[in-house]
Each structure stands twice: as structure tokens, then as C-alpha cells.
Design a protein around this motif. Structure first.
Motif, PDB file in Angstrom:
ATOM      1  N   MET A   1       1.845 -26.007  -8.779  1.00 21.56           N
ATOM      2  CA  MET A   1       1.942 -24.550  -8.815  1.00 21.56           C
ATOM      3  C   MET A   1       2.863 -24.119  -9.956  1.00 21.56           C
ATOM      4  SD  MET A   1       2.954 -22.040  -5.681  1.00 21.56           S
ATOM      5  CE  MET A   1       2.863 -20.272  -5.863  1.00 21.56           C
ATOM      6  N   ARG A   2       2.431 -23.110 -10.705  1.00 23.11           N
ATOM      7  CA  ARG A   2       3.223 -22.667 -11.853  1.00 23.11           C
ATOM      8  C   ARG A   2       4.499 -21.946 -11.419  1.00 23.11           C
ATOM      9  NH1 ARG A   2      -0.902 -19.945 -16.266  1.00 23.11           N
ATOM     10  NH2 ARG A   2      -2.422 -21.634 -16.374  1.00 23.11           N
ATOM     11  N   GLU A   3       5.536 -22.112 -12.232  1.00 18.63           N
ATOM     12  CA  GLU A   3       6.754 -21.334 -12.033  1.00 18.63           C
ATOM     13  C   GLU A   3       6.520 -19.908 -12.509  1.00 18.63           C
ATOM     14  OE1 GLU A   3      10.657 -23.333 -12.911  1.00 18.63           O
ATOM     15  OE2 GLU A   3       9.314 -24.683 -13.995  1.00 18.63           O
ATOM     16  N   LYS A   4       7.288 -18.984 -11.955  1.00 14.93           N
ATOM     17  CA  LYS A   4       7.148 -17.572 -12.316  1.00 14.93           C
ATOM     18  C   LYS A   4       8.229 -17.193 -13.318  1.00 14.93           C
ATOM     19  CE  LYS A   4       5.158 -16.244  -7.867  1.00 14.93           C
ATOM     20  NZ  LYS A   4       5.329 -15.420  -6.632  1.00 14.93           N
ATOM     21  N   LEU A   5       7.784 -16.688 -14.466  1.00 17.07           N
ATOM     22  CA  LEU A   5       8.707 -16.243 -15.505  1.00 17.07           C
ATOM     23  C   LEU A   5       8.529 -14.744 -15.697  1.00 17.07           C
ATOM     24  CD1 LEU A   5       9.558 -17.917 -18.869  1.00 17.07           C
ATOM     25  CD2 LEU A   5       8.966 -15.512 -18.830  1.00 17.07           C
ATOM     26  N   VAL A   6       9.618 -14.005 -15.639  1.00 13.99           N
ATOM     27  CA  VAL A   6       9.578 -12.559 -15.838  1.00 13.99           C
ATOM     28  C   VAL A   6      10.370 -12.213 -17.098  1.00 13.99           C
ATOM     29  CG1 VAL A   6      10.269 -10.307 -14.934  1.00 13.99           C
ATOM     30  CG2 VAL A   6       9.278 -12.013 -13.406  1.00 13.99           C
ATOM     31  N   LEU A   7       9.774 -11.396 -17.943  1.00 16.92           N
ATOM     32  CA  LEU A   7      10.430 -10.934 -19.166  1.00 16.92           C
ATOM     33  C   LEU A   7      10.690  -9.439 -19.039  1.00 16.92           C
ATOM     34  CD1 LEU A   7      11.304 -11.242 -22.179  1.00 16.92           C
ATOM     35  CD2 LEU A   7       8.919 -10.804 -22.792  1.00 16.92           C
ATOM     36  N   ILE A   8      11.949  -9.041 -19.170  1.00 21.02           N
ATOM     37  CA  ILE A   8      12.310  -7.617 -19.143  1.00 21.02           C
ATOM     38  C   ILE A   8      12.419  -7.159 -20.593  1.00 21.02           C
ATOM     39  CG2 ILE A   8      13.949  -5.894 -18.343  1.00 21.02           C
ATOM     40  CD1 ILE A   8      14.919  -7.859 -16.258  1.00 21.02           C
ATOM     41  N   GLY A   9      11.422  -6.425 -21.043  1.00 21.56           N
ATOM     42  CA  GLY A   9      11.402  -5.963 -22.428  1.00 21.56           C
ATOM     43  C   GLY A   9      10.183  -6.497 -23.153  1.00 21.56           C
ATOM     44  N   ASN A  10       9.434  -5.613 -23.784  1.00 24.19           N
ATOM     45  CA  ASN A  10       8.175  -5.973 -24.436  1.00 24.19           C
ATOM     46  C   ASN A  10       8.294  -5.893 -25.953  1.00 24.19           C
ATOM     47  OD1 ASN A  10       5.409  -6.676 -24.410  1.00 24.19           O
ATOM     48  ND2 ASN A  10       4.808  -4.530 -24.617  1.00 24.19           N
ATOM     49  N   GLY A  11       9.509  -6.173 -26.460  1.00 21.17           N
ATOM     50  CA  GLY A  11       9.751  -6.057 -27.889  1.00 21.17           C
ATOM     51  C   GLY A  11       9.525  -7.351 -28.650  1.00 21.17           C
ATOM     52  N   VAL A  33       5.451  -9.346 -17.854  1.00 22.98           N
ATOM     53  CA  VAL A  33       6.266  -8.599 -18.812  1.00 22.98           C
ATOM     54  C   VAL A  33       6.353  -7.141 -18.374  1.00 22.98           C
ATOM     55  CG1 VAL A  33       6.514  -7.856 -21.213  1.00 22.98           C
ATOM     56  CG2 VAL A  33       5.531 -10.104 -20.697  1.00 22.98           C
ATOM     57  N   PHE A  34       7.566  -6.610 -18.359  1.00 20.75           N
ATOM     58  CA  PHE A  34       7.787  -5.190 -18.080  1.00 20.75           C
ATOM     59  C   PHE A  34       8.347  -4.532 -19.339  1.00 20.75           C
ATOM     60  CE2 PHE A  34       7.877  -7.163 -13.924  1.00 20.75           C
ATOM     61  CZ  PHE A  34       7.231  -6.243 -13.103  1.00 20.75           C
ATOM     62  N   GLY A  35       7.668  -3.487 -19.826  1.00 22.57           N
ATOM     63  CA  GLY A  35       8.125  -2.783 -21.016  1.00 22.57           C
ATOM     64  C   GLY A  35       8.316  -1.307 -20.740  1.00 22.57           C
ATOM     65  N   GLU A  36       9.288  -0.714 -21.392  1.00 25.22           N
ATOM     66  CA  GLU A  36       9.570   0.711 -21.172  1.00 25.22           C
ATOM     67  C   GLU A  36       8.603   1.602 -21.942  1.00 25.22           C
ATOM     68  OE1 GLU A  36      13.379   3.757 -21.047  1.00 25.22           O
ATOM     69  OE2 GLU A  36      13.581   1.821 -22.040  1.00 25.22           O
ATOM     70  N   GLU A  37       8.179   1.184 -23.132  1.00 25.90           N
ATOM     71  CA  GLU A  37       7.294   2.017 -23.936  1.00 25.90           C
ATOM     72  C   GLU A  37       5.832   1.824 -23.518  1.00 25.90           C
ATOM     73  OE1 GLU A  37       8.075   2.564 -28.230  1.00 25.90           O
ATOM     74  OE2 GLU A  37       9.543   0.959 -27.984  1.00 25.90           O
ATOM     75  N   PRO A  38       5.010   2.851 -23.718  1.00 24.94           N
ATOM     76  CA  PRO A  38       3.585   2.757 -23.323  1.00 24.94           C
ATOM     77  C   PRO A  38       2.734   2.112 -24.400  1.00 24.94           C
ATOM     78  CG  PRO A  38       4.041   4.967 -24.101  1.00 24.94           C
ATOM     79  CD  PRO A  38       5.361   4.218 -24.154  1.00 24.94           C
ATOM     80  N   HIS A  39       3.176   0.974 -24.924  1.00 25.96           N
ATOM     81  CA  HIS A  39       2.452   0.300 -26.010  1.00 25.96           C
ATOM     82  C   HIS A  39       2.539  -1.207 -25.813  1.00 25.96           C
ATOM     83  CE1 HIS A  39       2.587   4.118 -28.176  1.00 25.96           C
ATOM     84  NE2 HIS A  39       3.890   4.163 -27.957  1.00 25.96           N
ATOM     85  N   PRO A  40       1.589  -1.949 -26.368  1.00 26.56           N
ATOM     86  CA  PRO A  40       1.783  -3.397 -26.440  1.00 26.56           C
ATOM     87  C   PRO A  40       2.877  -3.707 -27.461  1.00 26.56           C
ATOM     88  CG  PRO A  40      -0.184  -2.759 -27.656  1.00 26.56           C
ATOM     89  CD  PRO A  40       0.315  -1.528 -26.971  1.00 26.56           C
ATOM     90  N   ALA A 107      15.359  -9.126 -22.469  1.00 31.33           N
ATOM     91  CA  ALA A 107      15.122  -8.839 -23.888  1.00 31.33           C
ATOM     92  C   ALA A 107      15.040  -7.322 -24.018  1.00 31.33           C
ATOM     93  CB  ALA A 107      13.844  -9.511 -24.372  1.00 31.33           C
ATOM     94  N   THR A 108      16.085  -6.665 -23.538  1.00 28.16           N
ATOM     95  CA  THR A 108      16.089  -5.207 -23.421  1.00 28.16           C
ATOM     96  C   THR A 108      16.470  -4.502 -24.714  1.00 28.16           C
ATOM     97  OG1 THR A 108      18.302  -5.433 -22.453  1.00 28.16           O
ATOM     98  CG2 THR A 108      16.475  -5.123 -20.938  1.00 28.16           C
ATOM     99  N   GLY A 109      16.818  -5.273 -25.751  1.00 32.25           N
ATOM    100  CA  GLY A 109      17.054  -4.683 -27.055  1.00 32.25           C
ATOM    101  C   GLY A 109      18.247  -3.751 -27.103  1.00 32.25           C
ATOM    102  N   SER A 110      18.122  -2.722 -27.944  1.00 28.04           N
ATOM    103  CA  SER A 110      19.209  -1.768 -28.143  1.00 28.04           C
ATOM    104  C   SER A 110      18.692  -0.346 -28.031  1.00 28.04           C
ATOM    105  CB  SER A 110      19.842  -1.958 -29.530  1.00 28.04           C
ATOM    106  OG  SER A 110      20.489  -3.204 -29.627  1.00 28.04           O
ATOM    107  N   ASN A 111      19.610   0.569 -27.833  1.00 28.48           N
ATOM    108  CA  ASN A 111      19.301   1.993 -27.866  1.00 28.48           C
ATOM    109  C   ASN A 111      19.930   2.608 -29.108  1.00 28.48           C
ATOM    110  OD1 ASN A 111      18.021   1.941 -25.316  1.00 28.48           O
ATOM    111  ND2 ASN A 111      20.015   2.041 -24.295  1.00 28.48           N
ATOM    112  N   ALA A 112      19.290   3.634 -29.632  1.00 27.30           N
ATOM    113  CA  ALA A 112      19.880   4.359 -30.761  1.00 27.30           C
ATOM    114  C   ALA A 112      21.158   5.047 -30.306  1.00 27.30           C
ATOM    115  CB  ALA A 112      18.885   5.372 -31.297  1.00 27.30           C
ATOM    116  N   PHE A 113      22.186   4.964 -31.121  1.00 25.72           N
ATOM    117  CA  PHE A 113      23.444   5.637 -30.804  1.00 25.72           C
ATOM    118  C   PHE A 113      23.358   7.086 -31.267  1.00 25.72           C
ATOM    119  CE2 PHE A 113      27.840   6.803 -32.172  1.00 25.72           C
ATOM    120  CZ  PHE A 113      28.363   6.946 -30.901  1.00 25.72           C
ATOM    121  N   MET A 114      23.582   8.008 -30.338  1.00 24.39           N
ATOM    122  CA  MET A 114      23.563   9.440 -30.656  1.00 24.39           C
ATOM    123  C   MET A 114      25.004   9.950 -30.678  1.00 24.39           C
ATOM    124  SD  MET A 114      20.335  10.134 -31.016  1.00 24.39           S
ATOM    125  CE  MET A 114      20.097  11.906 -30.832  1.00 24.39           C
ATOM    126  N   LEU A 115      25.406  10.538 -31.776  1.00 26.75           N
ATOM    127  CA  LEU A 115      26.768  11.063 -31.891  1.00 26.75           C
ATOM    128  C   LEU A 115      27.015  12.122 -30.811  1.00 26.75           C
ATOM    129  CD1 LEU A 115      26.961  11.520 -35.764  1.00 26.75           C
ATOM    130  CD2 LEU A 115      28.133   9.777 -34.416  1.00 26.75           C
TER     131      LEU A 115
END
Length: 806
Positions: A1-11, A33-40, A107-115
Motif C-alpha cells: 500500500m502506498r504511503e500518503k504524501l501531502v503537499l501544502i502549496g502548489n508553487g 496537493v492543496f493550492g491557494e490560487e485557482p491555477h495549476p 511549500a507555502t512560499g512567501s507573501n508580498a510585504f505591504m507597507l
């Protein structure tokens, strides 16, 4: 049986890690894979190309939906993880999905810094970080003209260049004395400023922003020195911050980013982190090359740990890029100090500046501006800590070889890094070409990953290909990496050999992959139907996901159904059907589209056949490489400005050309007068009513790659316009590359050429119209296909019931 791998972030970093895992052990894990943006997964490095109009969004996609399906990777887009339970080894998504894991990768990446400035929450104040930001800037440019970019680093300058391309006035605010101070020294930064000022940018250096002003939408910006600027749009490009909130809430060890060891392991068992969200030996990297190196180490660690000699040890920082058309490179420690000496070349006439920094007989840093041809060699000297004590210092920056020619990759050692983003050496490329029998640039790119990110090393890869194969022709732009043939050659072979099925094409023409790929199979399927519309058998399996399901896939795995409404006209019966279906199948959202139809968003995959059957309406082909919509205004029957019956003509056009396959999607519009309420000026085929006749515009594009249509023909009758569209579209069908929009096709072949073919050559025009009529006579109705399938299921079900009863 395969192990389950989850990736947080589709970047980029996370998906590259999955690619490396699939290479080493494709059956080890069930991947989700779970991604926040509505794109591959897409190439964030090339967002500036999309903004500047040099690329379409689809051009920067690295792994399309078919890739996830083919590799059995479950993808949830637009659905970020909101909770991680490291004790139960379970994650929870925003949309309510719960998922167990054996291995978890952040693999949640970074957010833009807003002043945190007063007014930063006003409409019109945005970052430049993702596709949505690009779309916002493009849309804003249609209505406003004054843009201010805060930040004179790489991202800010790329945004400024894109806004200039969108015909906005652009001011750039920067807190430092010169531009790109992290990548350049002062002389190079000042040269860059001069170049960009010549392009139209206005710079305000040593400026400190005090507040952003406006009521609901931004109207201006104020500085601490009392000066002001008017602004309709403010883009903040002042840096990024690792996205670590989820990791903190999960109890992981977080400093500036998620702390990891040399194997990318976090403080929790079976939990890893890669990319901009990870902090290794005190450093959080923001460049793509280190992130890919991390992914490679992690993939090997969780698939073949015994073969891993050493973990990730950190990376030398370097950048090689093109800033608004100017080549720039920097690497290592390029700042001056008492312990270093430097060699400089500064050619003010050619706008070239080069600086190499030396410490203890080793090259430790470099800056190149305007000419980066020495970058690969210098970077390898920095990485290898090469002793240069026996070398003439002037020879560190040669512009030519001993014979007076430009230095070639042929002169580099096999260890020399050709693709910095992906860590691919000259030896890697040459070995792959020889061992795998690679003959095209696309094959080398797919096999080695060289030139897959920023693409700056493409010339070097092509040069190595030509040198290794001894064949300059091998560098042609092929259909894909599965073949040495280009688009035109594939079509010619299909015609000449009478090929009729994608597998036959791949077999007879010597495809290097038995199954082909997601790029070539849909193209072959289209070319077969175009060449022989009467005898072609469409291969359903060679179509894209949306075309296979006759609906557009959404970011949560549901689908959008779009019934056809000819010319945007509907009636009460159709509206009742749509309402009834929406109620019965719990459709979460109904939306009126820009193409004057109604979207039913959120239909479950298993309900699609029933939804289509019960609607009883033909498919609007919102997913197809075919005619999508014919948009119309109300026309002369109702509008006091209208000169023609736009609705009637629009419906005729839509009924004539619906379901005819084309190289890419095609949109039409009919406006009853030059006021152009149906936006005819930005459609593939736009018709405008004028006194006594019609005007036809071609090659328009209202998407990211905005292009106004060209006036192609004026005619007194709609029949003449109809025939002109038939001839033009058929020539486009026969001669465009698959996935080439009419806007790009017109620019490639030229409008004058199209006028000669379609308007001046009467016999040729007649033949084109006849071939279009043949193609139209054999087109398939996808709605009927769906309904017939559902009826067949019902019949089989009834037969089974009879069998059971008897």
C-alpha cells in the motif's frame, strides 16, 4: 500500500519536489496537493512577461491539469490548508477536506510585504505577486492612466515596465540612492536608471512615503519631505515575507521562516519544508535555484535515503535576468572592502559595465550590466573557489577568445553551470543529448530541466545541442519533445501518408514516446480532423480535460456548465430550465458571463451528463478550441444609434460556425454601429455595422495579451462578410500552429498576406470557403454526444432491470 504524501502549496518549489520524487520512485506515494490560487503550477518568474504582454497566462504554466491527472496527483486549487495536526498526521482545508498523511511538505512560499501606511487599504493599492495582481493591473490600465510603483528592486522595475506597456504613466519610488541595490553596485544601478528613464519611467530616489490618500480609491501619495504625486494605481514591490502562519499554529519551530535541517526536516516528525517558507542554517532563500536544490535533496531523502551522501549545504546567491530589456548578472559578494580588490570595465558608449571582485586569489563576486556573456564562467569560478594566482587578472573579463571570436560554451568545462535556476551543467546536457539521443531544444529542456524556469540559458542550450549533434537543424522549434518534426512537417506527413489516428501518427512518424504527451496528442488530434474532416475519427482521449468532460474544471474539482445562447439571446423557457437544473443539482452559483451567457458553477463531475440532458440546451463550448461565443448588441431593432440588425447576424454566425474545431478558441462579436457596444474591436472576428454595410475586423484579443483587431474588409452585404470569415478562418485552421490565437497568427503571417489570400485571389478564396463547408458538414455536436450517452445508460439500466426480473 502506498504511503500518503501531502503537499501544502502548489508553487514552483513544491511541485519541483514532486517531480523529483516521481523520477526516483513514481509508485512510492499517493500524492495530494492543496493550492491557494485557482491555477495549476505556473512559473512565477515569468509573471512580468505576462504583464508586459510578451506571454499569455497559459505560456507560463509549468504543469497543466493533465500532468496532475497523468501522474495521479490529486490537486485542490483555490483551497488552502487552514489547520495541521502533527500528532494525528492530518490536514484540514478551507473547503472542509480532511486528509491524512505519512509525509507532509510545507511549500507555502512567501507573501508580498505591504507597507503599513495610512491609506494602504484603499482600492487601487496592490502588490505584484501572482496572476490576479497581473489581471488587476491590466484591467486598471483600461480605465486609469497614472501609476506609482513603490520599490526600485527587480520586481518593482518589472511591474513598471509592464505598466508602461499598458500605456500608463509610471513613477517609481525608491528609498535607496540607486536602483536594485541588492543585485547591483552603484555604477551599475545608475546605468540602469539612465536606461529606464529613456524608456519613459520617472524615478524618485531617497523618498520616504508618508501616506496614501483617497476616499474609496487611491488618488495620490504623500512623502515625508512634503512632496506629492497623483496616482490612480499604487503597486507595492518592497519585498516578501515567508508565509509561516500555518506552521506557527501547528507548533513547528519558526524563526524568520520554518526552521529545517540539511534534509529539509522540520521540528515535527514526518514534516518537511522547502522553498521561500524554509529557513536553512539561518537563511531563507528567495531565488529559484536554491529552492530547486532543496527539493532535489528532500526528494532523495524520502525515497532513497541510503543513497544520499550529504544533505543540502546552502547556496551561493546569484541572479541573471533581463530587466526591461537590459541584461544584468550578479553573484557572490560584489561589494568593495579593504580585503578585496576589483577589476572594472566601463564602456559608456555601449552602456556596458563589468566588475569582478577578488579576495585571496579567488573570485568571490561579480556584477555584469549590458553584457552578461561572461556570467557562466565567472559563476563557476566563484562556486569552485578556483585559484587564479597564475592567471592574468585582465583575462578574467575577456570579450573575445584568442581568435577574435565571441567566447562560446564550447570553451567551458563540463562542470560549468549552464542553467543556474535548475542546476544543470554543460556535462549534464551533453551526456543527456548523447545517451538519450536528444535532437531538439524541447527534448533537452524536458529531459534535463535546462531553460525551464527563466529561459535565459536557451541560447547556450541550443548551442550545446548543435555542437553535440553536429546538426544546426536539430535546434528547430519542434511540435514537442516527443518528435523531431515541427508543426508544419507533422501536417505534411499526415496529408502525404493518409494517417487517420493519433497513435498511427506517432507510430509511423517515429515518436519517441509511445503515448505521446499532453502537448502533442491534442495537436495531432486537431491536425487529423483539419486535414480530413470527412473520414477523421476524433480521439476523445487526446483532448484536454475540459473538452473530455464538456465543461470547465474549477479550482475545487467541480465543473462549470455553460449552455449556448445564440447571440446572447434567451427566453423564459430556457431560463426556467436553467433554474430547475440549478435547484435540482444544488448548483452553488449562477453567473452572467462576458460572453452573454449563464454559467452554472460548481457542478459535480458525476452529475455532468444528467445536467446537460435535463437542460436540453446545446453546449456553449466554453471549454473548446472552437468558436466560443458571438457577442451582440441590441441592434437597429431597439437602439436609436444602430444601423444594422446585429442580433440576427450574430445568431447566423454562431449557428454557422459552432463546433468547428480551430487551433485555439475563437470569439466573435457583432456591433450595430461604430460605438462598438459588443466589443467587436477586440475579438478574433469582429463585425461592425455602418451606414450601407458592414466592416470586418480580425486578429483582436481582449485577454492578457491585449490586441486591437485590424480592419480587414468592408462589404455591403452580410453574405459577403460571412464568406470572408469562412475563407479567413479556414486558412487559419490550415496554417496556424495548434494553440496559436488569431492575434498571433495575423502578426506572424502578416495582414497584407491574408488580404492577398482571402480578398485578392478569387479562386483561392472560393476553394477555402468550399473546404470550410466540407468541415462544417461533418462537425460533431458535443451536446448530442452527452445526451446520447445518458440515454444509452438509461437503456442499459432498463435492460438490466428486465434481465433481473426475468
Amino acid at each position: 500500500m502506498r504511503e500518503k504524501l501531502v503537499l501544502i502549496g502548489n508553487g514552483m518549489a513544491g511541485i519541483r519536489t514532486l517531480e523529483e520524487i516521481l523520477k526516483k520512485d513514481p509508485y512510492r506515494y499517493d500524492m495530494t496537493v492543496f493550492g491557494e490560487e485557482p491555477h495549476p503550477n505556473y512559473n512565477r518568474i515569468l509573471l512580468s512577461s505576462v504583464l508586459q504582454g510578451d506571454a499569455d497566462v497559459r505560456d507560463i504554466v509549468l504543469n497543466d491539469y493533465d500532468w496532475y491527472e497523468q501522474n495521479q496527483v490529486q490537486l485542490y486549487t483555490g483551497d488552502p490548508i487552514v489547520k495541521v495536526d502533527t500528532e494525528k498526521q492530518k490536514v484540514y482545508s478551507r473547503n472542509g477536506i480532511e486528509c491524512d498523511y505519512d509525509k507532509l511538505i510545507f511549500a507555502t512560499g512567501s507573501n508580498a510585504f505591504m507597507l503599513p501606511l495610512p491609506g494602504a487599504d484603499l482600492d487601487g493599492v496592490i502588490a505584484f505577486r501572482n496572476i490576479k495582481d497581473c489581471e488587476t493591473m491590466i484591467e486598471t490600465s483600461k480605465h486609469y492612466k497614472r501609476a506609482v510603483v513603490i520599490g526600485g528592486g527587480l520586481l518593482g522595475l518589472e511591474a513598471a515596465r509592464g505598466l508602461l506597456n499598458l500605456n500608463m504613466e509610471v513613477d517609481v519610488i525608491h528609498i535607496a540612492d540607486y536602483l536594485m541595490e541588492r543585485q547591483l553596485d552603484e555604477p551599475a544601478g545608475k546605468l540602469l536608471k539612465q536606461e529606464l528613464e529613456a524608456q519613459g519611467m520617472r524615478f524618485h530616489l531617497n523618498k520616504h512615503t508618508e501616506q496614501i490618500v483617497g476616499k474609496n480609491r487611491v488618488t495620490g501619495i504623500h512623502f515625508k519631505d512634503g512632496t506629492k504625486l497623483k496616482a490612480d494605481l499604487i503597486v507595492m514591490a518592497v519585498g516578501i515575507r515567508p508565509n509561516v502562519t500555518l506552521a506557527q499554529e501547528a507548533g513547528l519551530n519558526v524563526e524568520r521562516a520554518i526552521v529545517v535541517d540539511d534534509y529539509m526536516q522540520t521540528s515535527a516528525p514526518n514534516v518537511y519544508a522547502v522553498g521561500e517558507c524554509a529557513q536553512h542554517r539561518g537563511i531563507a532563500y528567495g531565488l529559484v535555484a536554491p529552492l530547486y536544490e532543496q527539493g532535489k535533496v528532500l526528494a532523495e531523502h524520502i525515497t532513497e535515503p541510503d543513497s544520499l551522501e550529504k544533505g543540502y549545504e546552502g547556496s551561493i546567491l546569484y541572479t541573471q535576468l533581463k530587466v526591461s530589456g537590459v541584461d544584468v548578472f550578479s553573484a557572490g559578494n560584489f561589494t568593495d572592502s579593504e580585503e578585496t580588490k576589483a577589476i572594472r570595465v566601463h564602456d559608456e558608449f555601449e552602456g556596458i559595465y563589468k566588475k569582478v571582485v577578488i579576495k585571496e586569489n579567488q573570485v568571490v563576486g561579480a556584477v555584469l550590466f549590458g553584457d552578461t556573456s561572461d556570467s557562466t564562467r565567472l559563476l563557476n569560478m566563484i562556486k569552485s573557489c578556483e585559484d587564479i594566482s597564475g592567471m592574468s587578472k585582465v583575462a578574467l573579463l575577456p570579450s573575445e577568445d584568442a581568435n577574435g571570436g565571441a567566447i562560446s560554451v564550447a570553451d567551458l568545462d563540463d562542470s560549468a553551470n549552464i542553467c543556474g535556476c535548475n542546476g544543470v551543467s554543460k556535462g549534464d546536457i551533453c551526456s543527456a543529448i548523447k545517451e538519450q539521443g536528444l535532437t531538439t531544444f524541447e527534448e533537452v529542456k524536458q529531459c534535463t530541466n535546462a531553460s525551464r524556469s527563466c529561459g535565459r540559458c536557451k541560447p547556450e542550450v541550443i548551442e550545446l545541442l548543435a555542437l553535440t549533434t553536429g546538426n544546426d537543424a536539430a535546434t528547430q522549434e519542434t511540435l514537442c519533445g516527443c518528435t523531431d518534426l515541427d508543426h508544419q512537417e507533422v501536417v505534411a506527413q499526415i496529408r502525404e501518408l493518409g494517417l487517420t489516428h493519433p497513435r498511427e501518427v506517432m507510430n509511423v512518424l517515429g515518436w519517441k514516446s509511445d503515448e505521446g504527451c499532453s502537448k502533442c496528442r491534442p495537436a495531432i488530434n486537431y491536425y487529423l480532423g483539419m486535414v480530413d474532416p470527412l473520414n477523421n475519427q476524433d480521439d476523445h482521449t487526446s483532448r484536454f480535460v475540459n473538452e473530455r468532460f464538456h465543461a470547465n474544471i474549477n479550482n475545487n474539482g467541480t465543473f462549470t456548465v455553460v449552455p449556448r445562447m445564440y447571440g446572447g439571446v434567451t427566453n423564459s423557457e430556457q431560463l426556467r430550465k436553467i433554474a430547475d437544473v440549478a435547484d435540482k443539482y444544488n448548483v452553488p452559483l449562477l453567473k452572467v458571463t462576458g460572453g452573454q451567457r449563464i454559467d452554472l458553477l460548481g457542478v459535480e463531475k458525476e452529475d455532468l451528463p444528467k445536467v446537460w440532458s435535463e437542460l436540453g440546451m446545446r453546449s456553449g463550448s466554453a471549454y473548446a478550441k472552437a468558436l466560443r461565443t458571438v457577442k451582440t448588441c441590441v441592434g437597429a431593432n431597439f437602439c436609436r444609434f444602430g444601423t444594422q440588425d446585429s442580433i440576427g447576424f450574430g445568431i447566423e454566425l454562431e449557428k454557422k460556425f459552432e463546433y468547428i474545431n480551430t487551433p485555439h478558441k475563437v470569439k466573435m462579436a457583432v456591433s450595430a454601429c461604430p460605438r462598438n457596444c459588443a466589443e467587436s474591436g477586440i475579438k478574433d472576428f469582429g463585425v461592425v455595422g455602418v451606414e450601407g454595410g458592414w466592416e470586418l475586423y480580425v486578429g483582436g484579443n481582449g485577454g492578457v495579451d491585449l490586441r486591437a483587431g485590424d480592419l480587414f474588409h468592408k462589404a455591403e452585404t452580410k453574405e459577403e462578410i460571412m464568406d470572408t470569415i469562412s475563407a479567413f478562418m479556414q486558412y487559419y485552421r490550415e496554417n496556424a500552429k495548434y494553440l496559436e490565437r488569431t492575434s498571433h497568427f495575423v502578426e506572424r503571417v502578416g495582414l497584407d498576406h491574408m488580404r492577398k489570400v482571402v480578398l485578392e485571389d478569387e479562386e483561392g478564396r472560393k476553394a477555402l470557403v468550399e473546404r470550410m463547408d466540407i468541415a462544417l458538414s461533418n462537425r460533431k455536436d458535443p451536446w448530442k454526444e452527452i445526451v446520447d450517452s445518458e440515454e444509452k445508460k438509461k437503456e442499459l439500466f432498463e435492460e438490466k432491470k428486465v434481465e433481473v426480473l426475468s
